[in-house]
Structures are given as C-alpha cells and as structure tokens.
Design a protein around this motif. Sequence first.
Motif, mmCIF file in Angstrom:
data_model
loop_
_atom_site.group_PDB
_atom_site.id
_atom_site.type_symbol
_atom_site.label_atom_id
_atom_site.label_comp_id
_atom_site.label_asym_id
_atom_site.label_seq_id
_atom_site.Cartn_x
_atom_site.Cartn_y
_atom_site.Cartn_z
ATOM 1 N N ASN A 1 -7.634 35.112 -7.539
ATOM 2 C CA ASN A 1 -7.189 33.741 -6.517
ATOM 3 C C ASN A 1 -6.201 34.514 -5.855
ATOM 4 O OD1 ASN A 1 -10.138 33.163 -6.826
ATOM 5 N ND2 ASN A 1 -9.349 31.122 -7.723
ATOM 6 N N LEU A 2 -5.112 34.517 -5.925
ATOM 7 C CA LEU A 2 -3.800 34.649 -5.528
ATOM 8 C C LEU A 2 -4.011 36.041 -5.177
ATOM 9 C CD1 LEU A 2 -1.451 33.122 -7.483
ATOM 10 C CD2 LEU A 2 -2.344 32.149 -5.642
ATOM 11 N N GLY A 3 -5.665 36.878 -5.470
ATOM 12 C CA GLY A 3 -4.471 38.492 -5.013
ATOM 13 C C GLY A 3 -3.808 39.281 -5.298
ATOM 14 N N LEU A 4 -3.213 39.162 -6.809
ATOM 15 C CA LEU A 4 -2.585 39.818 -7.715
ATOM 16 C C LEU A 4 -2.499 40.906 -7.937
ATOM 17 C CD1 LEU A 4 0.116 36.813 -8.765
ATOM 18 C CD2 LEU A 4 0.403 38.229 -6.721
ATOM 19 N N THR A 5 -2.408 41.647 -7.998
ATOM 20 C CA THR A 5 -2.480 42.992 -9.408
ATOM 21 C C THR A 5 -1.885 42.901 -10.341
ATOM 22 O OG1 THR A 5 -0.974 44.473 -8.359
ATOM 23 C CG2 THR A 5 -2.424 44.832 -6.486
ATOM 24 N N GLU A 6 -1.040 42.222 -10.891
ATOM 25 C CA GLU A 6 -1.200 42.531 -12.024
ATOM 26 C C GLU A 6 -1.514 40.809 -12.293
ATOM 27 O OE1 GLU A 6 2.433 44.167 -13.506
ATOM 28 O OE2 GLU A 6 2.388 45.089 -12.219
ATOM 29 N N GLU A 7 -1.621 41.079 -13.983
ATOM 30 C CA GLU A 7 -1.687 38.971 -14.739
ATOM 31 C C GLU A 7 -0.718 39.410 -15.613
ATOM 32 O OE1 GLU A 7 -6.537 39.800 -16.446
ATOM 33 O OE2 GLU A 7 -7.080 40.037 -14.725
ATOM 34 N N LYS A 8 0.088 38.860 -14.993
ATOM 35 C CA LYS A 8 1.586 38.397 -15.831
ATOM 36 C C LYS A 8 1.794 37.450 -15.081
ATOM 37 C CE LYS A 8 4.347 42.166 -14.168
ATOM 38 N NZ LYS A 8 5.324 42.768 -14.169
ATOM 39 N N ALA A 9 2.882 36.304 -15.547
ATOM 40 C CA ALA A 9 3.644 35.241 -15.211
ATOM 41 C C ALA A 9 4.614 35.879 -14.291
ATOM 42 C CB ALA A 9 4.355 34.117 -16.224
ATOM 43 N N PHE A 10 4.802 35.256 -13.040
ATOM 44 C CA PHE A 10 5.813 35.311 -11.649
ATOM 45 C C PHE A 10 6.312 34.282 -11.801
ATOM 46 C CE2 PHE A 10 1.494 33.857 -11.127
ATOM 47 C CZ PHE A 10 2.068 32.730 -9.609
ATOM 48 N N LEU A 11 7.616 34.146 -11.121
ATOM 49 C CA LEU A 11 8.494 33.564 -10.469
ATOM 50 C C LEU A 11 8.135 33.578 -8.922
ATOM 51 C CD1 LEU A 11 11.917 34.285 -11.774
ATOM 52 C CD2 LEU A 11 11.002 32.485 -12.438
ATOM 53 N N ASN A 12 8.445 32.626 -8.377
ATOM 54 C CA ASN A 12 7.924 32.260 -6.786
ATOM 55 C C ASN A 12 8.885 31.363 -6.608
ATOM 56 O OD1 ASN A 12 6.205 30.473 -8.232
ATOM 57 N ND2 ASN A 12 5.671 30.345 -6.229
ATOM 58 N N GLY A 13 9.402 30.695 -5.289
ATOM 59 C CA GLY A 13 9.804 29.904 -4.220
ATOM 60 C C GLY A 13 10.402 29.750 -3.598
ATOM 61 N N LYS A 14 10.839 28.332 -3.198
ATOM 62 C CA LYS A 14 11.207 28.741 -1.492
ATOM 63 C C LYS A 14 13.016 27.494 -1.877
ATOM 64 C CE LYS A 14 8.284 24.169 -1.476
ATOM 65 N NZ LYS A 14 7.192 23.218 -1.770
ATOM 66 N N ILE A 15 13.497 28.469 0.201
ATOM 67 C CA ILE A 15 14.748 27.347 0.216
ATOM 68 C C ILE A 15 14.156 26.579 1.202
ATOM 69 C CG2 ILE A 15 16.450 27.711 0.898
ATOM 70 C CD1 ILE A 15 16.673 29.940 -0.283
ATOM 71 N N ILE B 1 12.508 27.571 4.965
ATOM 72 C CA ILE B 1 12.586 28.665 5.895
ATOM 73 C C ILE B 1 12.860 30.226 5.249
ATOM 74 C CG2 ILE B 1 14.353 27.071 7.170
ATOM 75 C CD1 ILE B 1 17.028 28.089 5.027
ATOM 76 N N ASN B 2 12.481 30.021 4.119
ATOM 77 C CA ASN B 2 12.689 31.396 3.072
ATOM 78 C C ASN B 2 11.121 30.864 2.209
ATOM 79 O OD1 ASN B 2 12.942 33.773 2.021
ATOM 80 N ND2 ASN B 2 14.291 33.550 1.181
ATOM 81 N N THR B 3 10.760 32.357 1.190
ATOM 82 C CA THR B 3 9.799 32.180 0.269
ATOM 83 C C THR B 3 10.259 32.782 -0.133
ATOM 84 O OG1 THR B 3 7.633 32.607 1.611
ATOM 85 C CG2 THR B 3 8.010 30.443 1.544
ATOM 86 N N PHE B 4 10.062 33.578 -1.416
ATOM 87 C CA PHE B 4 10.337 34.555 -2.674
ATOM 88 C C PHE B 4 9.785 33.973 -3.616
ATOM 89 C CE2 PHE B 4 13.632 31.044 -3.198
ATOM 90 C CZ PHE B 4 13.336 30.988 -4.764
ATOM 91 N N GLY B 5 9.454 35.137 -4.110
ATOM 92 C CA GLY B 5 8.560 35.557 -5.761
ATOM 93 C C GLY B 5 8.714 37.061 -6.105
ATOM 94 N N SER B 6 8.131 37.038 -7.489
ATOM 95 C CA SER B 6 8.466 38.705 -8.082
ATOM 96 C C SER B 6 7.375 39.745 -7.022
ATOM 97 C CB SER B 6 7.967 38.436 -9.895
ATOM 98 O OG SER B 6 7.049 37.705 -10.119
ATOM 99 N N ASP B 7 6.026 38.618 -6.657
ATOM 100 C CA ASP B 7 5.240 39.519 -6.874
ATOM 101 C C ASP B 7 5.522 39.567 -4.814
ATOM 102 O OD1 ASP B 7 2.640 40.481 -5.989
ATOM 103 O OD2 ASP B 7 2.398 41.095 -7.256
ATOM 104 N N GLU B 8 5.083 41.145 -4.234
ATOM 105 C CA GLU B 8 4.809 40.702 -2.932
ATOM 106 C C GLU B 8 4.169 40.323 -1.595
ATOM 107 O OE1 GLU B 8 4.663 44.002 0.923
ATOM 108 O OE2 GLU B 8 5.509 44.853 -1.147
ATOM 109 N N LYS B 9 2.990 39.695 -2.549
ATOM 110 C CA LYS B 9 2.518 38.935 -1.933
ATOM 111 C C LYS B 9 2.336 36.937 -2.183
ATOM 112 C CE LYS B 9 -2.420 41.395 -2.411
ATOM 113 N NZ LYS B 9 -3.801 41.257 -1.872
ATOM 114 N N LEU B 10 3.712 36.801 -2.628
ATOM 115 C CA LEU B 10 3.994 35.417 -2.757
ATOM 116 C C LEU B 10 5.324 35.145 -1.645
ATOM 117 C CD1 LEU B 10 4.293 36.079 -7.236
ATOM 118 C CD2 LEU B 10 2.129 34.418 -5.363
#
Length: 73
Positions: free
Chosen positions: A21-35, A51-60
């Motif tokens: 549903n998130l459209g992620l290519t790999e099915e593994k745990a990930f980090l994401n967050g925001k400032i 002002i910034n969102t970040f994640g271990s996958d580019e789609k995040l």
Amino acid sequence: FNFFVIGDINYTIGSKAFYNNLGLTEEKAFLNGKIIAGVSILNTFKLSAIINTFGSDEKLRSGKVSVGVQILP
C-alpha cells in the motif's frame, strides 16, 4: 511569543499488504520522521510547519512544506 522545534522519528514494521500500500519495493522495517517548527502567539494561536520529512526509503521522503494554524482555548 514561544518558538519551538520538534523532531519525530519512527521505526515501522508491517505486513506485506502494508508495504504494498505504501508502494515500497522492499518488505522490511524502515525509519521515517519529520521536523516541525513553529511559534505560539499570546497563548492563543499556534502556527507550525512541517519543514522536512525523511525516511530510509525514497518514497517516504518529501520536500513539501505543510503549514497549520491552531486556536488554543
């Protein structure tokens, strides 16, 4: 005036459907967050912006800025 900065980071694990549903290519745990940064005015109004969102996958990740206004009781 009160100025603030908030950081939020999450470690997320989900099912196969969750990753699909998130459209992620790999099915593994990930980090994401925001400032979030903002200002509170006279303890009545609160203006904030993500002002910034970040994640271990580019789609995040997102370069968009989200702005919000709150009226405090």
